[in-house]
Design a protein around this motif. Structure first.
Motif, PDB file in Angstrom:
ATOM      1  N   THR A 114      15.514  -5.173   3.314  1.00  0.00           N
ATOM      2  CA  THR A 114      15.120  -6.328   4.126  1.00  0.00           C
ATOM      3  C   THR A 114      13.790  -6.094   4.836  1.00  0.00           C
ATOM      4  OG1 THR A 114      17.454  -6.624   4.544  1.00  0.00           O
ATOM      5  CG2 THR A 114      15.948  -7.920   5.884  1.00  0.00           C
ATOM      6  N   ASN A 115      13.608  -4.875   5.349  1.00  0.00           N
ATOM      7  CA  ASN A 115      12.409  -4.580   6.132  1.00  0.00           C
ATOM      8  C   ASN A 115      11.615  -3.411   5.547  1.00  0.00           C
ATOM      9  OD1 ASN A 115      12.334  -6.404   8.509  1.00  0.00           O
ATOM     10  ND2 ASN A 115      14.428  -5.643   8.732  1.00  0.00           N
ATOM     11  N   ILE A 116      11.626  -3.273   4.243  1.00  0.00           N
ATOM     12  CA  ILE A 116      10.942  -2.121   3.648  1.00  0.00           C
ATOM     13  C   ILE A 116       9.436  -2.189   3.914  1.00  0.00           C
ATOM     14  CG2 ILE A 116      10.701  -3.170   1.347  1.00  0.00           C
ATOM     15  CD1 ILE A 116      11.376   0.534   2.119  1.00  0.00           C
ATOM     16  N   GLY A 117       8.895  -3.405   4.035  1.00  0.00           N
ATOM     17  CA  GLY A 117       7.462  -3.550   4.327  1.00  0.00           C
ATOM     18  C   GLY A 117       7.101  -3.047   5.721  1.00  0.00           C
ATOM     19  N   VAL A 118       8.082  -3.033   6.609  1.00  0.00           N
ATOM     20  CA  VAL A 118       7.859  -2.480   7.953  1.00  0.00           C
ATOM     21  C   VAL A 118       7.992  -0.961   7.902  1.00  0.00           C
ATOM     22  CG1 VAL A 118       8.637  -2.506  10.350  1.00  0.00           C
ATOM     23  CG2 VAL A 118       8.846  -4.578   8.946  1.00  0.00           C
ATOM     24  N   ARG A 119       9.035  -0.498   7.215  1.00  0.00           N
ATOM     25  CA  ARG A 119       9.293   0.947   7.191  1.00  0.00           C
ATOM     26  C   ARG A 119       8.245   1.707   6.391  1.00  0.00           C
ATOM     27  NH1 ARG A 119      14.772  -0.358   6.276  1.00  0.00           N
ATOM     28  NH2 ARG A 119      14.776   0.399   4.134  1.00  0.00           N
ATOM     29  N   GLN A 120       7.778   1.112   5.276  1.00  0.00           N
ATOM     30  CA  GLN A 120       6.806   1.792   4.421  1.00  0.00           C
ATOM     31  C   GLN A 120       5.639   0.857   4.137  1.00  0.00           C
ATOM     32  OE1 GLN A 120       6.918   4.844   3.731  1.00  0.00           O
ATOM     33  NE2 GLN A 120       9.063   5.467   3.912  1.00  0.00           N
ATOM     34  N   PRO A 121       4.675   0.787   5.044  1.00  0.00           N
ATOM     35  CA  PRO A 121       3.584  -0.183   4.847  1.00  0.00           C
ATOM     36  C   PRO A 121       2.496   0.303   3.877  1.00  0.00           C
ATOM     37  CG  PRO A 121       3.419   0.897   6.995  1.00  0.00           C
ATOM     38  CD  PRO A 121       4.618   1.481   6.325  1.00  0.00           C
ATOM     39  N   ASP A 122       2.654   1.508   3.344  1.00  0.00           N
ATOM     40  CA  ASP A 122       1.581   2.089   2.533  1.00  0.00           C
ATOM     41  C   ASP A 122       1.781   1.789   1.044  1.00  0.00           C
ATOM     42  OD1 ASP A 122      -0.295   3.640   1.306  1.00  0.00           O
ATOM     43  OD2 ASP A 122       0.700   5.550   1.738  1.00  0.00           O
ATOM     44  N   ALA A 123       0.841   1.076   0.437  1.00  0.00           N
ATOM     45  CA  ALA A 123       0.988   0.686  -0.969  1.00  0.00           C
ATOM     46  C   ALA A 123       1.048   1.908  -1.883  1.00  0.00           C
ATOM     47  CB  ALA A 123      -0.163  -0.229  -1.389  1.00  0.00           C
ATOM     48  N   ASN A 124       0.241   2.938  -1.585  1.00  0.00           N
ATOM     49  CA  ASN A 124       0.254   4.118  -2.463  1.00  0.00           C
ATOM     50  C   ASN A 124       1.611   4.815  -2.451  1.00  0.00           C
ATOM     51  OD1 ASN A 124      -1.420   5.891  -4.264  1.00  0.00           O
ATOM     52  ND2 ASN A 124      -0.694   7.417  -2.774  1.00  0.00           N
ATOM     53  N   TRP A 125       2.269   4.819  -1.264  1.00  0.00           N
ATOM     54  CA  TRP A 125       3.614   5.402  -1.186  1.00  0.00           C
ATOM     55  C   TRP A 125       4.540   4.711  -2.188  1.00  0.00           C
ATOM     56  CZ3 TRP A 125       8.599   3.829  -0.479  1.00  0.00           C
ATOM     57  CH2 TRP A 125       9.543   4.830  -0.191  1.00  0.00           C
ATOM     58  N   HIS A 126       4.474   3.380  -2.223  1.00  0.00           N
ATOM     59  CA  HIS A 126       5.353   2.621  -3.120  1.00  0.00           C
ATOM     60  C   HIS A 126       5.043   2.914  -4.585  1.00  0.00           C
ATOM     61  CE1 HIS A 126       7.694   0.213  -0.357  1.00  0.00           C
ATOM     62  NE2 HIS A 126       6.612   0.099   0.399  1.00  0.00           N
ATOM     63  N   HIS A 127       3.753   2.975  -4.914  1.00  0.00           N
ATOM     64  CA  HIS A 127       3.390   3.265  -6.307  1.00  0.00           C
ATOM     65  C   HIS A 127       3.897   4.642  -6.716  1.00  0.00           C
ATOM     66  CE1 HIS A 127       1.164  -0.287  -7.249  1.00  0.00           C
ATOM     67  NE2 HIS A 127       0.352  -0.159  -6.212  1.00  0.00           N
ATOM     68  N   LYS A 128       3.680   5.596  -5.835  1.00  0.00           N
ATOM     69  CA  LYS A 128       4.107   6.965  -6.124  1.00  0.00           C
ATOM     70  C   LYS A 128       5.626   7.007  -6.299  1.00  0.00           C
ATOM     71  CE  LYS A 128       3.708  11.478  -4.140  1.00  0.00           C
ATOM     72  NZ  LYS A 128       3.784  12.169  -2.877  1.00  0.00           N
ATOM     73  N   HIS A 129       6.315   6.294  -5.418  1.00  0.00           N
ATOM     74  CA  HIS A 129       7.775   6.273  -5.435  1.00  0.00           C
ATOM     75  C   HIS A 129       8.308   5.575  -6.691  1.00  0.00           C
ATOM     76  CE1 HIS A 129      11.761   4.720  -3.803  1.00  0.00           C
ATOM     77  NE2 HIS A 129      11.893   6.019  -3.802  1.00  0.00           N
ATOM     78  N   LEU A 130       7.671   4.491  -7.096  1.00  0.00           N
ATOM     79  CA  LEU A 130       8.120   3.793  -8.299  1.00  0.00           C
ATOM     80  C   LEU A 130       7.837   4.632  -9.543  1.00  0.00           C
ATOM     81  CD1 LEU A 130       6.889   0.192  -7.435  1.00  0.00           C
ATOM     82  CD2 LEU A 130       9.265   0.834  -7.861  1.00  0.00           C
ATOM     83  N   TYR A 131       6.730   5.380  -9.510  1.00  0.00           N
ATOM     84  CA  TYR A 131       6.336   6.160 -10.681  1.00  0.00           C
ATOM     85  C   TYR A 131       7.227   7.384 -10.854  1.00  0.00           C
ATOM     86  CZ  TYR A 131       3.331   8.422 -14.108  1.00  0.00           C
ATOM     87  OH  TYR A 131       2.845   9.001 -15.242  1.00  0.00           O
ATOM     88  N   GLU A 132       7.458   8.095  -9.768  1.00  0.00           N
ATOM     89  CA  GLU A 132       8.334   9.275  -9.873  1.00  0.00           C
ATOM     90  C   GLU A 132       9.135   9.450  -8.576  1.00  0.00           C
ATOM     91  OE1 GLU A 132       4.728  12.498  -9.171  1.00  0.00           O
ATOM     92  OE2 GLU A 132       5.648  12.371 -11.128  1.00  0.00           O
ATOM     93  N   PRO A 133      10.254   8.725  -8.478  1.00  0.00           N
ATOM     94  CA  PRO A 133      11.027   8.671  -7.233  1.00  0.00           C
ATOM     95  C   PRO A 133      11.434  10.054  -6.718  1.00  0.00           C
ATOM     96  CG  PRO A 133      11.922   7.149  -8.857  1.00  0.00           C
ATOM     97  CD  PRO A 133      10.880   7.957  -9.558  1.00  0.00           C
ATOM     98  N   GLN A 134      11.800  10.963  -7.632  1.00  0.00           N
ATOM     99  CA  GLN A 134      12.359  12.244  -7.183  1.00  0.00           C
ATOM    100  C   GLN A 134      11.312  13.143  -6.524  1.00  0.00           C
ATOM    101  OE1 GLN A 134      13.318  10.753 -10.036  1.00  0.00           O
ATOM    102  NE2 GLN A 134      15.370  10.256  -9.304  1.00  0.00           N
ATOM    103  N   THR A 135      10.021  12.873  -6.735  1.00  0.00           N
ATOM    104  CA  THR A 135       9.038  13.699  -6.027  1.00  0.00           C
ATOM    105  C   THR A 135       8.849  13.207  -4.589  1.00  0.00           C
ATOM    106  OG1 THR A 135       7.225  12.332  -6.825  1.00  0.00           O
ATOM    107  CG2 THR A 135       7.753  14.305  -8.098  1.00  0.00           C
ATOM    108  N   VAL A 136       9.279  11.974  -4.316  1.00  0.00           N
ATOM    109  CA  VAL A 136       9.206  11.464  -2.945  1.00  0.00           C
ATOM    110  C   VAL A 136      10.486  11.834  -2.193  1.00  0.00           C
ATOM    111  CG1 VAL A 136       8.963   9.382  -1.552  1.00  0.00           C
ATOM    112  CG2 VAL A 136       7.686   9.621  -3.686  1.00  0.00           C
TER     113      VAL A 136
END
Lengths: 210, 491
Positions: A114-136
């Protein structure tokens, strides 16, 4: 019960009752609700989303994020959602006016968004997480969405939009970079738009528990 | 004609039919092609659906498994699994059983079979296009309605043929009583197009705004189970149990009470999937109350079936049809009472958003409905092909593999789900713990998927051997043991 017309009438009326109550009523009561004008800025609550985020909803739907991630914050004492930090207040019907489709979700295999945009406002974090979740998050059970990214050879300067900080087994070898496709960009724009931190009079923020 | 006792004379509609055996054979022959078409395609989708489910299950504990390609990602395989089993397997099997029961209970040979053959072709085309659409990335992510907008109209056309045919059959039925199974079929055939049209219009073609979508979504999804699968399953039980043991349903009046209370209460259940969600409180409350009131139809049907079976439980030792059907009927009672309990808000707090719900859904759709369909198929198919099931051993394997598979699956998901729910609720416990608790149970669930798939392979192989009439013709039906009452032995 040998009279088919009577059976038909009963079967029709019992079902019609729930159709009126659970379909027709919300159609008029919730389906015609309007965003709330914000007198300070001239904007609206919930704010309208940028076009890229609207496109991102389709990527979210196509890849089935909803099967693990809910998007609803429920009130206490029915839940501990607010205490667990899913959001400052309960989400109410007006919060979903811009959503198409509405991803309320029925599973929390992964965290509520619901509030992921508040908790993680950094676009690069999301890209990194989508690309390889287990390294995050090393214990994550989220699958990789590498197929939304392109690995390419660096031509001269690295691309400005290349994903930074990749370190896992699928990290690009030297001389290569990973760039998001349009779909990945749209998805991340949508995730960043998920912010229900604006005020709504029908859902006051409960006092924070110490 | 059997002599009527005083009691049975007061219960005019308690016996499935009173046809001479040559009339029955004629009716059965007339249903052969459409029913076998629906059955064989259903079994095909059962295999595809089980495989998709199995892969999805293992992905939940092994996220790297098959993660290279978009069409194999969990978020596409899971809805492909669900829709393949809902529309490809369960609906098609239910339609097949429904068609056969309609012809038997209307007491006329099936007419206009071309309508039904076209329906079977369109239905499968719709499912095929829909499942491929989901895998290709056109899923709508609206639960139970993921098929893209270009697939659902095909299903709707197929259904329209079936609906028109059902009206014709009712119109030309032989005069006489309307048996309880027919009430359920009549209702199901009417409710389904209404449900499917409403949901398609308001969620796919002209989506309504905001959280109203959630209400329509769960009104639809829960009613597909409650007002489409459940009535067909119960229609089958109301027919098969009296047929196999050779005695009428215990009470006509309980049948009536069970039917009408189901019609009224089940249709209001859907919002219990959204307790705490962004809806007016009365909508949620209405669904919670209706869910708990489901106690009435469920217990009524349970008593009625139990009293019918009383003194005849030894038939479970020899009759495949009865063993599957009674397993389904008992599961219906368990899963429905479980469902009522899950709607109580304080318990819902624990089970909402967890694997417990997934276990519950499988108990309903598999433990109840699919087992009911297996039982009906074991009864119906030999009457269409004129060829008995070749192997009682294969049926026994099928039963024990899938019965143990579903019990293991539901057991593990329920236990794991409760632990997961406790972790998700407790503010002192991290999110990670909810995963750590659930993971071992998810592994066990993954193993249960192998049992189910193996059972389905045995069943599908057996069905194919029978359809192609491979091997020696069997004398007399395939039974697990010698029937205790030979005169009642009709599988």
């Amino acid at each position: 019960m040998n009279k088919l017309p009577l059976i038909f009438l009963g079967v029709f009326l019992t079902f019609a009752s729930s159709w009126v109550g659970l379909v027709v009523y919300p159609y008029f009561a919730l389906g015609r609700m309007q965003p709330l004008p914000d007198e300070d800025t001239g904007g609206f609550f919930p704010p309208s989303n940028p076009g890229l985020a609207v496109a991102g909803q389709r990527v979210y739907a196509a890849n089935g994020c909803v099967y693990c991630h809910s998007q609803q914050v429920r009130r206490a004492p029915l839940s501990t959602d607010i205490e667990k930090g899913l959001g400052p207040r309960q989400t109410v019907a007006r919060d979903y006016l811009r959503a198409q489709p509405v991803f309320l979700g029925t599973m929390r295999t992964g965290p509520d968004l619901t509030n992921i945009g508040v908790r993680q406002p950094d676009a690069n974090w999301h890209h990194k997480h989508l690309y390889e979740p287990q390294t995050v998050t090393d214990w994550s059970v989220m699958p990789s969405f590498r197929y939304l990214y392109r690995m390419q050879e660096i031509q001269g300067q690295p691309s400005a939009n290349a994903v930074k900080g990749l370190s896992g087994p699928h990290a690009p070898p030297p001389g290569f970079e990973v760039v998001p496709t349009d779909e990945a960009n749209a998805l991340v724009a949508y995730l960043l738009s998920l912010k229900r931190n604006y005020p709504l009079p029908e859902s006051p923020e409960p006092p924070v528990k110490k | 004609m059997k002599p009527h006792s005083l009691i049975s004379s007061f219960n005019p509609a308690n016996e499935p039919d009173t046809l001479a055996s040559h009339e029955r054979a004629e009716i059965d022959a007339s249903t052969r092609l459409p029913v076998l078409l629906f059955f064989s395609s259903a079994i095909f989708w059962l295999l595809i659906g089980s495989l998709l489910g199995l892969i999805s299950a293992w992905k939940m504990t092994h996220p790297w498994f098959l993660d290279q390609m978009a069409w194999l990602t969990f978020g596409r395989l899971r809805p492909a699994h669900l829709n393949a089993v809902i529309y490809g397997w369960a609906s098609a099997a239910g339609i097949g059983v429904g068609l056969w029961l309609m012809a038997r209970l209307c007491r006329i040979p099936l007419i206009h079979s071309k309508l039904l053959i076209s329906a079977a072709i369109f239905w499968n085309l719709g499912v095929f296009v829909g499942v491929l659409g989901i895998l290709a990335g056109d899923s709508r992510s609206i639960e139970w309605l993921e098929f893209p907008g270009y697939a659902t109209p095909i299903l709707f056309v197929a259904y329209a043929f079936i609906g028109i045919w059902a009206i014709i059959m009712f119109r030309f039925r032989k005069p006489g009583h309307v048996y309880v199974s027919q009430w359920y079929l009549f209702a199901a055939f009417l409710w389904f197009p209404w449900l499917y049209a409403t949901a398609n219009i308001l969620l796919i073609w002209q989506p309504i705004q905001g959280s109203a979508q959630g209400a329509v979504n769960w009104w639809f999804a829960h009613n597909v189970l409650g007002l489409w699968f459940t009535p067909i399953g119960l229609a089958s039980a109301y027919y098969m149990i009296p047929k196999v043991i050779g005695r009428p349903i215990h009470s006509y009046y309980l049948s009536i009470l069970g039917f009408w209370s189901l019609a009224l209460f089940y249709s209001w259940n859907g919002m219990h999937h959204l307790i705490g969600g962004p809806f007016p409180a009365w909508m949620i409350s209405a669904s919670v109350v209706a869910s708990i009131m489901m106690f009435i139809p469920v217990v009524t049907v349970a008593i009625n079936h139990h009293m019918t079976m009383r003194g005849h439980f030894d038939a479970l030792k020899w009759s495949p049809t009865l063993r599957f059907t009674v397993f389904g009927a008992m599961t219906y009672t368990v899963v429905s009472l479980q469902g009522s309990s899950m709607a109580i808000p304080s318990l819902n707090t624990l089970t909402h958003f967890t694997d417990y719900t997934i276990g519950h859904a499988h108990l309903g759709l598999y433990g109840f409905f699919s087992m009911m369909m297996f039982g009906a198929m074991y009864y119906i198919v030999p009457r269409l092909t004129g060829w008995e099931w070749p192997s009682a051993t294969a049926i026994r394997w099928h039963f024990w593999l899938v019965a143990s598979g579903i019990i293991l699956m539901v057991g593990s998901l329920s236990l794991g789900g409760v632990l997961q729910g406790l972790a998700l609720y407790d503010p002192q416990v991290s999110f990670r713990s909810s995963l750590d608790y659930a993971t071992p149970f998810r592994m066990v669930r993954g193993i249960s998927g192998f049992l189910l798939l193996a059972g389905h392979l045995v069943f599908a192989g057996h069905f194919a051997v029978m359809l192609l009439k491979i091997g020696r013709r069997r004398e007399g039906p395939a039974l697990f043991a010698e029937p205790s009452k030979p005169e009642a032995a009709t599988v």
